[in-house]
Structure formats: structure tokens, C-alpha cells
Design a protein around this motif. Structure first.
Motif, mmCIF file in Angstrom:
data_model
loop_
_atom_site.group_PDB
_atom_site.id
_atom_site.type_symbol
_atom_site.label_atom_id
_atom_site.label_comp_id
_atom_site.label_asym_id
_atom_site.label_seq_id
_atom_site.Cartn_x
_atom_site.Cartn_y
_atom_site.Cartn_z
ATOM 1 N N PRO A 254 2.328 29.518 97.722
ATOM 2 C CA PRO A 254 1.619 30.657 97.143
ATOM 3 C C PRO A 254 1.389 30.506 95.645
ATOM 4 O O PRO A 254 2.200 29.918 94.925
ATOM 5 C CB PRO A 254 2.583 31.818 97.411
ATOM 6 N N VAL A 256 0.339 33.352 92.724
ATOM 7 C CA VAL A 256 0.049 34.754 92.427
ATOM 8 C C VAL A 256 -0.569 34.834 91.034
ATOM 9 O O VAL A 256 0.031 34.375 90.052
ATOM 10 C CB VAL A 256 1.329 35.617 92.491
ATOM 11 N N TYR A 289 -3.173 34.924 95.569
ATOM 12 C CA TYR A 289 -3.120 36.388 95.567
ATOM 13 C C TYR A 289 -3.646 36.890 94.225
ATOM 14 O O TYR A 289 -3.159 36.469 93.163
ATOM 15 C CB TYR A 289 -1.686 36.873 95.790
ATOM 16 N N ALA A 400 4.337 36.575 99.215
ATOM 17 C CA ALA A 400 4.287 35.178 98.773
ATOM 18 C C ALA A 400 5.413 34.356 99.388
ATOM 19 O O ALA A 400 5.217 33.179 99.724
ATOM 20 C CB ALA A 400 4.351 35.110 97.254
ATOM 21 N N ALA A 409 5.715 27.187 94.350
ATOM 22 C CA ALA A 409 5.157 28.523 94.151
ATOM 23 C C ALA A 409 4.779 28.641 92.688
ATOM 24 O O ALA A 409 5.404 28.020 91.818
ATOM 25 C CB ALA A 409 6.155 29.613 94.545
ATOM 26 N N VAL A 426 11.103 34.535 95.002
ATOM 27 C CA VAL A 426 10.464 33.496 95.805
ATOM 28 C C VAL A 426 11.460 32.386 96.124
ATOM 29 O O VAL A 426 12.229 31.951 95.261
ATOM 30 C CB VAL A 426 9.240 32.923 95.062
#
Length: 497
Positions: A254, A256, A289, A400, A409, A426
């Protein structure tokens, strides 16, 4: 032939001698046009057995070679890489399709791994005297098998081979069958650097060759590749706890995007996260995201516009492309099928993937607006990025980390407090802030948790998985004869208890 001026293509090197494999012919091709790069008979299970026997016989002498002499061989290898960097880069580009500028960075990483490995080995595996009687030492595992990937066919296996050799191990190397020319060139340079015969043996082939290596007399296996293969290796070694198995696998990573000072910088960071190496890095961002806001919409619009301007082409195109094809036409077809499935589930393609070009691996960078779409928890190993929106950071941090994977991440944010919450929420082995998810430091451990791996066989801690610690309590002579044993009688004891 491998390339102009280089030696004949050979799938097997044992005891420092090249020979033809006795298995079926194996051919690698340029994924940009399908032209043959390398072709030879691949190794067989018999070749693997010969390689393992050779390494087992040669390893004790290498282990007893002073560390400074092992270092000297590897430093000579570093010199040879630098002296042959152009040819090395062309081979990498020819078999993987990655642009020449990117292949050159891979070659530089191969050379740079030597000094880093020497420094890390001394840091991670020191000989320490804790007192006059207690000390710590380290011993090599013995014979290690290295199973290499195609995406970084030189850098990633090199990051396991060099530390293993430095620690005093012998290595049997089975590269990806998609990049045999790179592997042959790589091993040839290591041998020319002065490795004794048998210390590094090469067996090129497909799944059967890898299985023969894992089933053979090895003390450790270092694998980089897919989750499916990693799980198969885990099952194959379930009854052999004496074999160290280090797995570095993929990720459904992920990224973000919360806030940013510079829209252009944010876009470039996302593109580098998602589309470097045509999305064929295990650390590539797969899920983006963005805020459900005007700022988020502006970010997505700028991302789409920039992505549509990225050049996609052959490694030697001029002007150079940002990304080339994926590694094969079959890989491209699989990626396109995954895109089709996501679109059928409700996602909207904002860019890519472009019309297929038969016999090639070309897939244009693809951004999918997947708001309110259930995205499968799997790794699409190519230039595909899904985008979803969020209202609240706390909620999106949970989304996430809702994955079985745990490799990389990333967070784009102007707030240190947000990053603090992110890295505590995370679950991943590599967590980056305001830099691409694909960025990693050789001075740090590299690897993931969950379905992404079980150890850190690359990066700074690679040395940990090439040797084992030995705890020693030592006295110059037996000294406790004056201390009576508890429960010792003055008379010989006998009879029933």
C-alpha cells in the motif's frame, strides 16, 4: 552465443569448468521483440548432484582460507564488474527488457554489494570475548543453494551469493530460467576473480533443476521469487529442520497519500513506486489510497496525465523509455487478464494497458479507479496500480494493512505524527515516508513478514543467514576437581533404589 565476443552459452559450471547441460534446450529471448538472447541444453538432476558434490568437497578449504584472502577475491570481482559494466548492463536489458539506464544501476549495485557485505559481515558476525572464559564465534553453514529471480537477475542473487562466499560457504546457484545469459556472465566474473574450483557452481534450468537442488545435500536455501514457489519450498523442507530456508517473496504493497507540499513531487513518487521496472519489483506499490477531497482529485488527475506521458519502449530506444516490457509475452498476458478481471468487478481503467503486441511483453502503465471494488489480496507483478479513496486516516491505515503480505508500505504526508501512527499500524518489513516504496538501503535489513517472507536474507542482515553463532565457554585446563559433586557419597553405592 550470449553476446558478441563472449563465450559459448553453457548451462552448467562445475569446478570452474563450463559444460553443456544434458537436458532439453532452454532459450531466453528479448521481451521487446522476441529475438533469442541465449540458448543451450539445460542442466539435469545429475548435473545438480555433481555440483553439490563438488561444493561439499571444496568448502572446507575455502572456510579455512583467511578472511582477508576471501575479501580480496570478492574485491577483484567488484573490479571486474566495473570493468565490464557496459556489457553486463546490455545483457540484463536484453533478457529482462528494462531500460539500459536502469540496468546500469543494477550493475552498480552488484559492484557496490562487495564493500557493503564485507562491512556488514564484520558487524553482524564478530568474534567477541565477553570474559576470560566466554566468547562468541561464527561458522559458515556449509553448502548453500541460491535460487534467483528474473526481475533483478544479477543484483538480488548477488546479494546472497557474495555474503555466503564471504562467510566461507560454497554456493550452488540456480538462476531464473528466464535470464540465463545474465547468470552465466555473472558467474564467469566471479570465477575469473579467483574463486577456487567448486566454491561457486552454476546449474541453469527450470523447475526440475530447482527441485533437485532443494532435495539435495544443502545446508541452506536462499530464495527470491513468488509466494507459490516459496510455499512449495517450505513444504519440501518441512522434514529437514537442519536446512535453513530464507524466503524473500512478493507484496501487495500500500501507498497512502495524505498530504504533500509539492504536487509534482508527489506524483513522481507514486510513479516511481508503482511503475519502475515495469512494476516488476516486489516493493512496487500496488494499492494507492488518496483523500476523498478536491486535493485527492487533483492528485489523481496529475498522476493520470503524467503516467500517460511515460515512454514505454525497448531498452536501447532513443530517447530512452521510463519502462520497458515485462519479462515475457506470457507474463504480459497474465497481467492483462488480471486487469480484465478488475474491470469486470467494477474498476475503471484511467490509463493503459494498451493494445497487445504479439510476441512481446509490452503493457502500458495502468491506473485503475477501484473505489468500492473488492480487490483480491494478490500481487499483480506488473505496471498496475489500483486507486481507492478514504475519508479518515485511521480507517485507511487499517485498510492498508489488511493483507496477508507484509513487504513494503509507504506514506506521503507532511505530518510526522501521521507517519508515527502509520509505522506503528502497518505490518511490513520496509516502511517509507515521502519516498518511493521501491527505495531500500543496503545498510538496512531487507525483507517482509507474513506471506512476503520469513527471514532477511538480503540487505545488511544477509550475513546472519550465511553462518551460525557458536557460544564457547573455555578454560585452559580442567579446574573444578576441588569442587565436590553434589550427592557424592564416601562409599560406592549399589543395591536396589
Amino acid at each position: 552465443m550470449i553476446s558478441e565476443g563472449h563465450s559459448e552459452a553453457s548451462a552448467v559450471s562445475i569446478d570452474g569448468r563450463w559444460r553443456q547441460g544434458k537436458g532439453p534446450e532452454l532459450t531466453s529471448g528479448n521481451p521487446a521483440d522476441g529475438r533469442t538472447v541465449w540458448s543451450a541444453g539445460q542442466a539435469t538432476a545429475g548435473d545438480v548432484a555433481d555440483a553439490l558434490a563438488s561444493s561439499r568437497s571444496a568448502q572446507p578449504s575455502w572456510d579455512h582460507t583467511p578472511l582477508n584472502e576471501r575479501e580480496a577475491v570478492l574485491r577483484r570481482f567488484e573490479e571486474l564488474v566495473n570493468e565490464n559494466k557496459e556489457e553486463f548492463a546490455v545483457l540484463i536489458s536484453s533478457e529482462t527488457g528494462k531500460p539500459l539506464w536502469e540496468a546500469a544501476t543494477e550493475v552498480a549495485a552488484v559492484a557496490g554489494k562487495v564493500a557493503l557485505s564485507i562491512e556488514a559481515y564484520k558487524d553482524r558476525t564478530p568474534s567477541v570475548e565477553f570474559s576470560e572464559t566466554a566468547r562468541l564465534s561464527h561458522r559458515p553453514l556449509g553448502v548453500m543453494g541460491v535460487l534467483g529471480p528474473f526481475n533483478f537477475p544479477a543484483h538480488l542473487p548477488n546479494g546472497q551469493i557474495v555474503p555466503a562466499l564471504l562467510a566461507g560457504n560454497a554456493v550452488v546457484y540456480k538462476p531464473s530460467e528466464l535470464t540465463p545469459a545474465v547468470a552465466q556472465f555473472h558467474v564467469d566474473l566471479l570465477q575469473k576473480a579467483g574463486l577456487p574450483p567448486g566454491i561457486l557452481n552454476l546449474v541453469i534450468g527450470g523447475r526440475d533443476v530447482g527441485a533437485a537442488l532443494v532435495d539435495g545435500a544443502v545446508d541452506g536455501i536462499a530464495f527470491t521469487g513468488s509466494v507459490a514457489t516459496g510455499r512449495a519450498l517450505h513444504r519440501a523442507l518441512a522434514d529437514r529442520p537442519n536446512v535453513l530456508l530464507a524466503l524473500e517473496m512478493g507484496g501487495n504493497n500500500p501507498l497512502v497519500a495524505s498530504s504533500w507540499d509539492d504536487l509534482g513531487a508527489a506524483v513522481n513518487t507514486i510513479i516511481r513506486s508503482a511503475f519502475l521496472t515495469a512494476g516488476q519489483r516486489c516493493t512496487c506499490a500496488r494499492r494507492l489510497y488518496i483523500p476523498s477531497s478536491v486535493e485527492g482529485d487533483d492528485l489523481l488527475e496529475a498522476l493520470v496525465n503524467t503516467t500517460m506521458r511515460l515512454r514505454v519502449g525497448a531498452y536501447d530506444d532513443n530517447p530512452p523509455p521510463f519502462l520497458g516490457p515485462v519479462v515475457s509475452a506470457a507474463a504480459a498476458a497474465s497481467i492483462r487478464a488480471s486487469i480484465t478481471d478488475l474491470v469486470a468487478s467494477g474498476a475503471t481503467a484511467l490509463t493503459g494497458p494498451g493494445e497487445p503486441i504479439p510476441g512481446t511483453g509490452f503493457v502500458r502503465p495502468t491506473i485503475l479507479d477501484a473505489d468500492h471494488v473488492a480487490i483480491p489480496d494478490e500481487e499483480i507483478f506488473g505496471p498496475v496500480l489500483t486507486v481507492q479513496r478514504f475519508e479518515h486516516l485511521h480507517e485507511v491505515f487499517g485498510r492498508a494493512t489488511a493483507t496477508d503480505f507484509g513487504l513494503a508500505a509507504g506514506l506521503l504526508s507532511t505530518s510526522a505524527e501521521e507517519f508515527q501512527e502509520f509505522q506503528q499500524t502497518v505490518r511490513a518489513g520496509v516502511i517509507n515516508w515521502n519516498t518511493p516504496t521501491t527505495g531500500a538501503s543496503g545498510r538496512l535489513p531487507f525483507g517482509g513478514v507474513g506471506a512476503s517472507g520469513n527471514h532477511r536474507p538480503a540487505g545488511w542482515t544477509a550475513a546472519d543467514f550465511c553462518s551460525y553463532p557458536v557460544a564457547m565457554v573455555t578454560y585452559a585446563s580442567v579446574t573444578d576437581s576441588d569442587s565436590p559433586l553434589p550427592g557424592l557419597a564416601n562409599e560406592i553405592q549399589g543395591g536396589a533404589l
